[in-house]
Write a protein that holds these residues in place. Structure first.
Motif, PDB file in Angstrom:
ATOM      1  N   ASP A  24      10.365  -2.563  -3.611  1.00 36.89           N
ATOM      2  CA  ASP A  24       9.374  -2.981  -4.606  1.00 36.89           C
ATOM      3  C   ASP A  24       8.124  -3.587  -3.975  1.00 36.89           C
ATOM      4  N   THR A  25       8.181  -4.020  -2.715  1.00 34.43           N
ATOM      5  CA  THR A  25       6.981  -4.535  -2.043  1.00 34.43           C
ATOM      6  C   THR A  25       6.109  -3.407  -1.513  1.00 34.43           C
ATOM      7  N   TYR A  26       6.671  -2.202  -1.380  1.00 35.03           N
ATOM      8  CA  TYR A  26       5.942  -1.066  -0.835  1.00 35.03           C
ATOM      9  C   TYR A  26       5.493  -0.059  -1.889  1.00 35.03           C
ATOM     10  N   MET A  27       6.228   0.065  -2.967  1.00 37.21           N
ATOM     11  CA  MET A  27       6.057   1.192  -3.880  1.00 37.21           C
ATOM     12  C   MET A  27       5.892   0.731  -5.328  1.00 37.21           C
ATOM     13  N   LYS A  28       4.925   1.332  -6.012  1.00 39.32           N
ATOM     14  CA  LYS A  28       4.749   1.054  -7.437  1.00 39.32           C
ATOM     15  C   LYS A  28       5.948   1.592  -8.218  1.00 39.32           C
ATOM     16  N   GLU A  29       6.268   0.940  -9.292  1.00 37.04           N
ATOM     17  CA  GLU A  29       7.406   1.364 -10.110  1.00 37.04           C
ATOM     18  C   GLU A  29       7.194   2.759 -10.681  1.00 37.04           C
ATOM     19  N   ASP A  30       5.927   3.105 -11.011  1.00 41.54           N
ATOM     20  CA  ASP A  30       5.623   4.411 -11.597  1.00 41.54           C
ATOM     21  C   ASP A  30       5.102   5.404 -10.549  1.00 41.54           C
TER      22      ASP A  30
END
Length: 122
Positions: A24-30
């Motif tokens: 979650d620190t690297y990648m957007k949820e969508d």
């Protein structure tokens, strides 16, 4: 952190250390995915990694090109589980300091290819 640094850290932690705990620190949820065998979204990436990380990949980055919100990574991916080597280009769009979109092009099993030149594959 620059976009390049984000990608380098992501590859080291997620792909080379097989660790999704900080995804979650690297990648957007969508997160938008353009690879036809991987689902969009952070959860889709996790499902893809269930199989992919089981192959124990190791990414050896050869080049990174950064332009505005786009980062292209050219690397050798060795699957330690079976020794298969792939040549890969990944292109990411970065938004708000996170991976927002991904495209790729993969040349599979390059170890079985006999080049018709002496230029090297990388």
């Amino acid at each position: 952190m620059t976009n390049r640094e984000l990608i380098e850290k992501f590859y080291d932690e997620v792909f080379n250390n097989w660790d999704l705990s900080n995804l979650d620190t690297y990648m957007k949820e969508d997160y938008i995915q353009h690879n036809p065998v991987a689902e969009s979204g952070r959860e889709g990436f996790v499902r893809f990694c269930d199989k992919f990380l089981a192959m124990k990949p190791h990414m050896e980055i050869k080049h990174i090109i950064e332009e505005n919100d786009l980062v292209c990574v050219f690397f050798k991916c060795t699957m330690q589980a079976n020794g298969m080597e792939n040549k890969v280009f990944d292109l990411y769009r970065i938004e708000d300091g996170k991976l927002a979109e991904h495209w790729d092009c993969v040349e599979h099993d390059i170890g079985k290819i006999t080049p018709v030149h002496s230029n090297g594959l990388f």
